[in-house]
Motif scaffolding. Sequence first.
Motif, PDB file in Angstrom:
ATOM      1  N   UNK A 150       7.988 -23.395  10.344  1.00 35.01           N
ATOM      2  CA  UNK A 150       8.286 -23.054   8.955  1.00 35.01           C
ATOM      3  C   UNK A 150       9.793 -22.826   8.742  1.00 35.01           C
ATOM      4  N   UNK A 151      10.434 -22.095   9.647  1.00 33.36           N
ATOM      5  CA  UNK A 151      11.823 -21.719   9.418  1.00 33.36           C
ATOM      6  C   UNK A 151      12.775 -22.897   9.632  1.00 33.36           C
ATOM      7  N   UNK A 152      12.651 -23.549  10.796  1.00 30.73           N
ATOM      8  CA  UNK A 152      13.583 -24.628  11.100  1.00 30.73           C
ATOM      9  C   UNK A 152      13.123 -25.970  10.535  1.00 30.73           C
TER      10      UNK A 152
ATOM     11  N   UNK B  37       5.341 -18.077   4.072  1.00 28.65           N
ATOM     12  CA  UNK B  37       5.316 -19.406   4.695  1.00 28.65           C
ATOM     13  C   UNK B  37       4.395 -19.439   5.908  1.00 28.65           C
ATOM     14  N   UNK B  38       4.420 -18.393   6.734  1.00 30.12           N
ATOM     15  CA  UNK B  38       3.581 -18.435   7.930  1.00 30.12           C
ATOM     16  C   UNK B  38       2.107 -18.217   7.605  1.00 30.12           C
TER      17      UNK B  38
ATOM     18  N   UNK C  89       5.150 -20.743  17.409  1.00 31.40           N
ATOM     19  CA  UNK C  89       5.319 -22.140  17.009  1.00 31.40           C
ATOM     20  C   UNK C  89       5.244 -22.296  15.498  1.00 31.40           C
ATOM     21  N   UNK C  90       4.357 -21.553  14.857  1.00 28.82           N
ATOM     22  CA  UNK C  90       4.247 -21.623  13.389  1.00 28.82           C
ATOM     23  C   UNK C  90       5.512 -21.086  12.726  1.00 28.82           C
ATOM     24  N   UNK C  91       6.078 -19.993  13.246  1.00 30.63           N
ATOM     25  CA  UNK C  91       7.316 -19.443  12.682  1.00 30.63           C
ATOM     26  C   UNK C  91       8.448 -20.456  12.803  1.00 30.63           C
ATOM     27  N   UNK C  92       8.574 -21.093  13.971  1.00 22.62           N
ATOM     28  CA  UNK C  92       9.655 -22.067  14.160  1.00 22.62           C
ATOM     29  C   UNK C  92       9.474 -23.285  13.262  1.00 22.62           C
TER      30      UNK C  92
END
Length: 670
Positions: free
Chosen positions: A444-446, A495-496, A439-442
């Motif tokens: 930050x990225x999207x 970012x993560x 969830x943290x990756x999504x």
Amino acid sequence: MTHSVFRPADVSVGLDYVEFDVRVARDGTCAATTKATYMALATFANVEDHTTLALEAAAGFSDEARRALLPYRTSIAARIGRSVDTVDKGTKELVERELLLIAPQTSDAGDRDANIYHLTDREQWARRTLDRADARAEALAAGRPWPPRPSGPYVPRVYRDPGFDFIKLDAPTVARGDRSPNYKAVYAAVASFVHGKTRTSGDRPPTYKELSACTGLGRSTVASTLSAMADDGLLLVSERYDSENGGRTASAYTLMDAKWWAERALARMRAAEGEHAREDALVEGVAAPAGRGWPHQLDGGGRTSWTGVAAPAGRPYKKVFRSEQAPGVADAVGKSAGGFARAGTSDGAAAERGTASGGSAASEPHLPPQRRTSPRPATRKTKPRRTPPGFDMVRAAIPAAVARPGTALYPGLHRAIDDLLTGNECAGIPRRSPEQVIARVNRRWYGEHADTRSGADYRGCDRCTTPGCEAPRRTPENPEGCDRIINRNSWLAAAILQQDCPDPGCEDGVIMSGGDCRACRIRAQERRAAARAAAEAEERLRAEAAAREATAASVAGRAEAEASEEFRFRMLLGRRGTYGAMLDHQVERHMTAWRERHPDPAGPPLALDAARRGRFTDEEPDHDGPAEEPGPEEDGPEEAGSWGPASSPSAEYQAWREQRAQARLAALGG
């Protein structure tokens, strides 16, 4: 007679390298001659307390030995290649920096002799270690991450705390007088950026700009000095290129001094074994002479410590059984190459290969040919990186633009995911589940539109081009920077790991242990209040701007109507035969009355001059005049001698006009 087992490390006395304060190495305000003086004094000082020999310790030595062992000013000057005055300036600056204490000494005859110098760097290193330990304990007790994350304005790497206290420099090299102080200053600067064991600069080698800031030298001087170090075999330079745009980046550096230390240790061990082999076939051993033996060669430049090449008295050696497969070199495996070792210790190396007269080491024995090392770099076999539970799930959720499925992740991104899954107590990162990491990756990225910002056609500033952008990145300290993403892997890794909430266990307002985050709730309320205040201020500004535009339009319309009315009234009076001062006077009266009936929308009408306003106080107000031709009773020209209203021209005015007309006709006829 007691016996002890012979160990090759027993003859590894002296010192191969000196310790140098890393902050002095990176201080560009410290002169290169001062740094060279520091290095020269370190070659004279002993191992334990960084103090040079006293006169009593060299009482029985010859004059030549005393010159080599005691730090005379001329001896120090010879080791830095400068005059005695330069030595005095360097020692004075070291005293001002609280790195040196000097105890003047005199001989028995009362003459000035070699001083005793004590380097106080070890005391400073001990204080820094205690300060770092106290700061870490205080941060962990307060729940803050350690090491602390950088905040505030950006500080260049040269001026930050490097996290360690001293660096290692080759003692014979820094003691050579034919090596300039600039050479030694650049050597120290490069050593402050390399790993203490591998002697390599790692993933982020120093740039010319950083080396210039550390030494206070120009770019060309730094470049020429690095070239000279490479020619001497002290430095190995590897050029590096950017994989994205193909441009040159900072070169990688590898110091070869550790190889020299290993070679010296091996040479000393072989010399010691040959000495024992010639003495009675190593049956009963060799009794070491009493007292302190000769340290090393007179011009060796190593530490003149309290011990010599010979082992301490009272410790004869037993017989040594060699290995027939590798005679003379088996005991060197795994031994350290230099450092703090002295006689009787387990590791270490001396400063020079042999000794001068008075020592016990002899020439090298004849050894069978050994296998030579390949000039190619050795292949390092490493174990595959261990993956924590749930890593494969997170790896499958990584966007394809960052890493295609089935490929290895960028080491920095791999390490960041490991820290999130397993936790990192030192960095203040708690352990998270794979679902939370995904969830943290999504987010930050999207959530931050990284897929768009990392495209080749995206332009985050005026300096962006298709290959990349050299403008500073956008950060909280630099909000005007470019927000284009150059490296997707490094950006996602940072970012993560970025934590907006001061509580490291918070995930978007929810504490991982359960419950809502109070700090995030307060921050959300503050953001909403700030957004409302900003919206109200924007609405107020918009209303004021509309009012100003309406007022400006009204003022412009009134000015246009005023000009039209003045033109109409002038034309009316002109058709009635009013000219000159009388015309201006009546127009002014009429327009004054018109302005009073039509006030200025921007404010009250401007006050007229007091004298002019007083002239019309008792007069009747004028009017706009008829829409068509005025009748005989309406506004018209006044009498020549009267300023009051008149219904028709007077007899005197008519006579004056007739006389004037006759004069014009006469002038035309004449």
